[in-house]
Design a protein around this motif. Structure first.
Motif, PDB file in Angstrom:
ATOM      1  N   ARG A 193       0.872  -1.177   0.000  1.00  0.00           N
ATOM      2  CA  ARG A 193       0.000   0.000   0.000  1.00  0.00           C
ATOM      3  C   ARG A 193       0.904   1.220   0.000  1.00  0.00           C
ATOM      4  NH1 ARG A 193      -3.428   0.688   5.163  1.00  0.00           N
ATOM      5  NH2 ARG A 193      -1.681   2.011   5.773  1.00  0.00           N
ATOM      6  N   VAL A 237      -1.726   1.082  -4.961  1.00  0.00           N
ATOM      7  CA  VAL A 237      -1.086  -0.217  -4.735  1.00  0.00           C
ATOM      8  C   VAL A 237       0.179  -0.255  -5.590  1.00  0.00           C
ATOM      9  CG1 VAL A 237      -1.299  -2.722  -4.925  1.00  0.00           C
ATOM     10  CG2 VAL A 237      -3.308  -1.341  -4.357  1.00  0.00           C
ATOM     11  N   TRP A 239      -5.905   2.617  -5.969  1.00  0.00           N
ATOM     12  CA  TRP A 239      -6.409   1.979  -4.746  1.00  0.00           C
ATOM     13  C   TRP A 239      -7.926   2.033  -4.767  1.00  0.00           C
ATOM     14  CZ3 TRP A 239      -4.241  -0.472  -0.536  1.00  0.00           C
ATOM     15  CH2 TRP A 239      -5.092  -0.706   0.548  1.00  0.00           C
ATOM     16  N   ARG A 253      -3.751   7.369  -2.203  1.00  0.00           N
ATOM     17  CA  ARG A 253      -3.375   5.990  -1.890  1.00  0.00           C
ATOM     18  C   ARG A 253      -3.369   5.145  -3.170  1.00  0.00           C
ATOM     19  NH1 ARG A 253      -6.413   3.310   3.179  1.00  0.00           N
ATOM     20  NH2 ARG A 253      -5.078   4.839   4.210  1.00  0.00           N
TER      21      ARG A 253
END
Lengths: 314, 314
Positions: free
Chosen positions: B40, B49, B104, B47
């Motif tokens: 993360r 990945v 995300w 945010r």
């Protein structure tokens, strides 16, 4: 309110048959915004914005505006991306208007941003400038000096009383300011309408920058001057020095200004003050009383001119 | 846990210097997932990945897998879009691995989906099939019959005890099943790993379908058979008829099956049961005990074969 072109759920279903968004569940008018018609659209795939572009938004500009948000969103910048229909197009027609479906972004704009919020908004504007760098389409500023001249001439035909006084001040400032965009400052795609109601926050962070329909090519420092003029003054048009400093500090934490940009900023602030005074003055003079949108007061924007002029001469 | 390739915050910062995501704030390993390394990633833009693709993910497949999610997301389908770097690329290299930054998506997968959740997941799978229709890149199923043969031969070299019994059952079923994909069924891009842990829910709705790394071209009914085999059985591999019916009802509410598809479904269910039994069996036989991932039990997947065979002969 911001529904100029009504859309029934059946009309929306017909339009959305060209998209892969699944069944249309709900269509709700969105009250905010004064330029285009916006509906909140719930489909089997989730929540979206359905926008119908009204008179002031030039359809020829939409490939720039929608393309810029798609470019930014694809690079992780927080803004809503336009949704493609089955043919891969962002634009269709609905009830006689150009229409698009846009990603829904959560968050709310801040009526009373703190200095931390100001700095966050400034940093995001700088990132917008950096992230937009590779975007290829060009669009001249639709509300640049040539349009200021046209707006002032149109206002002259209808202005009286307080409006006439304001217009005289605008004309004097225009004459004094001269060619404000002559300097060769760094530039690229800019938002050009980076006002608090176009910046959504969530959890203390910017969740989305919306409404790129005034977006165009221009000097980054002009975009900053517009934003400072939007964020750094109270409802009566009085400068809030702490807010201005916080926003600019946030901006420069990401993209420090050059000496030339810093020197140009006050005059660009005057230009921003004139630009919004002129469009507001024009909207008030030629306001259609059948429209439910209340014209914004141009005088509070002209007051910003005095601030920028004081900074310039300091 | 799912960090096979450790990444320090400085390594991530170096990699992300090629992106317009702003300052890297935090990097946290994600425990879920068994194929690739996932972190993360918190940056000034929000945010994301950060995924490093490990051995089992063939790099040549990534333009298909990332391209398919980008195609779907651009059309409003709920899945995370890959983020472009400054050069417009989705893929880079980090610590010797192909690596990508992915949007995300909020939501959580359901350990105990209700029948309403089953129906929602089925409907979203049907929309995936419809929305993927225009996607141009082709990818053969990496775990199709040719790979089943290779996996079975490899297993034969190492199997003993319970594994040997399972393998004999698999071989018998493979021989009986024959050419299961010979029929000319409607197809296109499929997910091929539509298990509950790849479907995130939020507020009772599917918020995202993730993990398209087994995605490939195939028959839609095979994708449905995989999904029914994943969603419609309990932890011991016993069929849950209500769940199977609800998932299929949801799927058909969006995309009704043809008679040929409905007739093929039980045999495709057997194929799905074999496919996952074989990969699990292989993983258990050749499990590297230094890896912290616990192999999944192949027997519970083979048990599904009996269900599908009973349906077929009914």
């Amino acid at each position: 309110m911001a529904v100029f072109t009504p859309v029934s759920i059946d009309e929306a279903k017909g339009f959305l048959a060209g998209y892969d968004l699944g069944e249309v569940v709900e269509l709700t008018p969105i009250a905010e915004g004064v330029e285009n018609t916006n509906y909140r659209l719930e489909t089997a795939n989730g929540r979206f914005v359905l926008t119908l572009f009204e008179g002031r938004t030039d359809e020829a500009s939409l490939p720039f505006c929608l393309g810029l948000t798609a470019h930014l969103a694809a690079r992780g910048f927080p803004c809503p991306t336009p949704i493609e229909d089955r043919a891969g197009a962002w634009l269709g027609r609905l009830n006689g208007r150009a229409a698009a479906v846009i990603e829904w972004k959560t968050g709310a704009w801040l009526r009373h941003p703190s200095e931390a919020d100001q700095a966050a908004a400034g940093a995001v504007l700088a990132r917008l400038h950096q992230t937009a760098a590779g975007f290829e389409i060009q669009r001249e500023n639709p509300v640049g000096p040539a349009m200021w001249r046209r707006l002032a001439d149109r206002c002259a035909a209808g202005a009286s009383g307080e409006d006439r006084v304001l217009l005289d001040q605008v004309e004097a400032a225009l004459a004094r300011l001269g060619d404000v965009f002559g300097a060769d400052l760094p530039g690229g795609p800019i938002h050009a309408d980076y006002f608090p109601d176009n910046i959504l926050f969530e959890g203390g962070q910017v969740s989305a920058v919306i409404d790129f329909y005034f977006g165009c090519n221009g000097a980054f420092a002009y975009d900053l001057a517009i934003a400072l003029s939007a964020w750094g003054f109270d409802a009566e048009g009085r400068a809030m020095p702490g807010a201005i400093a916080a926003f600019q500090r946030g901006y420069e934490s990401v993209r420090p200004l050059s000496d030339a940009e810093r020197a140009a900023l006050p005059r660009l602030g005057e230009a921003a003050a004139l630009r919004f005074t002129l469009t507001r003055l024009h909207d008030r003079i030629f306001h259609d009383p059948s429209k439910l949108v209340t014209p914004k007061d141009p005088a509070v924007f002209l007051r910003r001119l005095e601030h920028w002029r004081a900074v310039e001469t300091a």
